[in-house]
Design a protein around this motif. Structure first.
Motif: not given
Length: 270
Positions: A233-245, A250-254
């Motif tokens: 899920g886009v808005f769930t916490p990330y760890a070493d593998k980051r968003l944008g890297e 891929i499925t952001l809602r308006p």
């Protein structure tokens, strides 16, 4: 964590199966997309081998050990992976193979790994082994899942194994005993609990990567070809593998796009 469940009965049943077993095994939701990916893999394999494209893709992939020596396997695999990830349509096609299941198990606002991985495990080859591990042990977010898709029929040692949730719970209370021991020791102790998952071509496996999993030497007569890719899920916490890297939405809602782009007017609240 307690919560109010407004999910329809069908989606609730799917979620309960994922929680109980640690995985979902289901037919491809877009078989044309899967076949197109396999055709690309076969075409690129033939390009590297400088041979004609075969009439039977499955027979060709299963018998690749007769054409590629083990000491050239990595160069061969990297060529095919490079061609896969250079095709702009491939990631949408990969997602389409399990879109509805991903939405029901993970989220309808997803991010996806930016590159698809490919594993080729020839018979009796010990150079492509993945010892028992849980991905969270090496820095992955517990909110990630893995979508594992075979390009040939995968069964017994030609497939992968998973330690089910109940056995994993026992292991987690017992982990201190393995602090100075090897992954092989852990695997031997829990061998009876491991579930080997038969995954025919035309199906996908969506599994909980917090559960220990891995493979062994392929003792079957044919080569394993499988792809894997992470989703969360886009808005769930990330760890070493980051968003944008590592991950890309891929499925952001308006409404989410509006919120992410929103800035309070200049001087607001002054």
């Amino acid at each position: 964590m307690p919560y109010t469940d407004f999910l329809p009965a069908e989606e609730r049943a799917l979620g309960e199966a994922f929680l109980k077993d640690g995985y979902i095994l289901a037919p491809a939701e877009d078989r044309d997309a899967l076949d197109a990916i396999r055709d690309l893999v076969v075409t690129e394999a033939c390009r590297w081998l400088e041979c004609p494209v075969p009439a039977d893709p499955g027979l060709f992939l299963n018998g690749i050990a007769d054409r590629v020596p083990v000491d050239r396997l990595n160069a061969f695999r990297l060529h095919v992976i490079g061609a896969m990830n250079a095709a702009p349509w491939l990631r949408p096609a990969y997602y389409a193979i399990a879109r509805r299941t991903l939405e029901r198990v993970v989220s309808n606002e997803l991010c996806m790994q930016r590159r698809i991985n490919l594993s080729i495990q020839m018979p009796d080859d010990d150079s492509s082994l993945l010892p028992i591990h849980a991905d969270t042990w090496s820095g992955d977010s517990p909110f990630e899942v893995v979508l594992w898709i075979p390009l040939v029929d995968c069964y017994r040692t030609k497939s992968m194994y998973l330690l089910p949730p109940a056995a994993t719970a026992r292991l987690e209370t017992d982990m201190h005993r393995f602090a100075s021991r090897s992954a092989d020791d852990l695997c031997r102790e829990y061998d009876r609990d491991l579930v080997w998952i038969d995954i025919p071509y035309g199906s996908f496996l969506l599994f909980n990567q917090n559960l220990p999993h891995g493979n062994r030497v392929n003792r079957e007569p044919h080569t394993r070809w499988s792809m894997n890719c992470r989703f969360k899920g886009v808005f769930t916490p990330y760890a070493d593998k980051r968003l944008g890297e590592f991950f890309e939405p891929i499925t952001l809602r308006p409404a989410s796009r509006v919120g992410l782009d929103y800035d309070y007017p200049e001087g607001f609240g002054a």
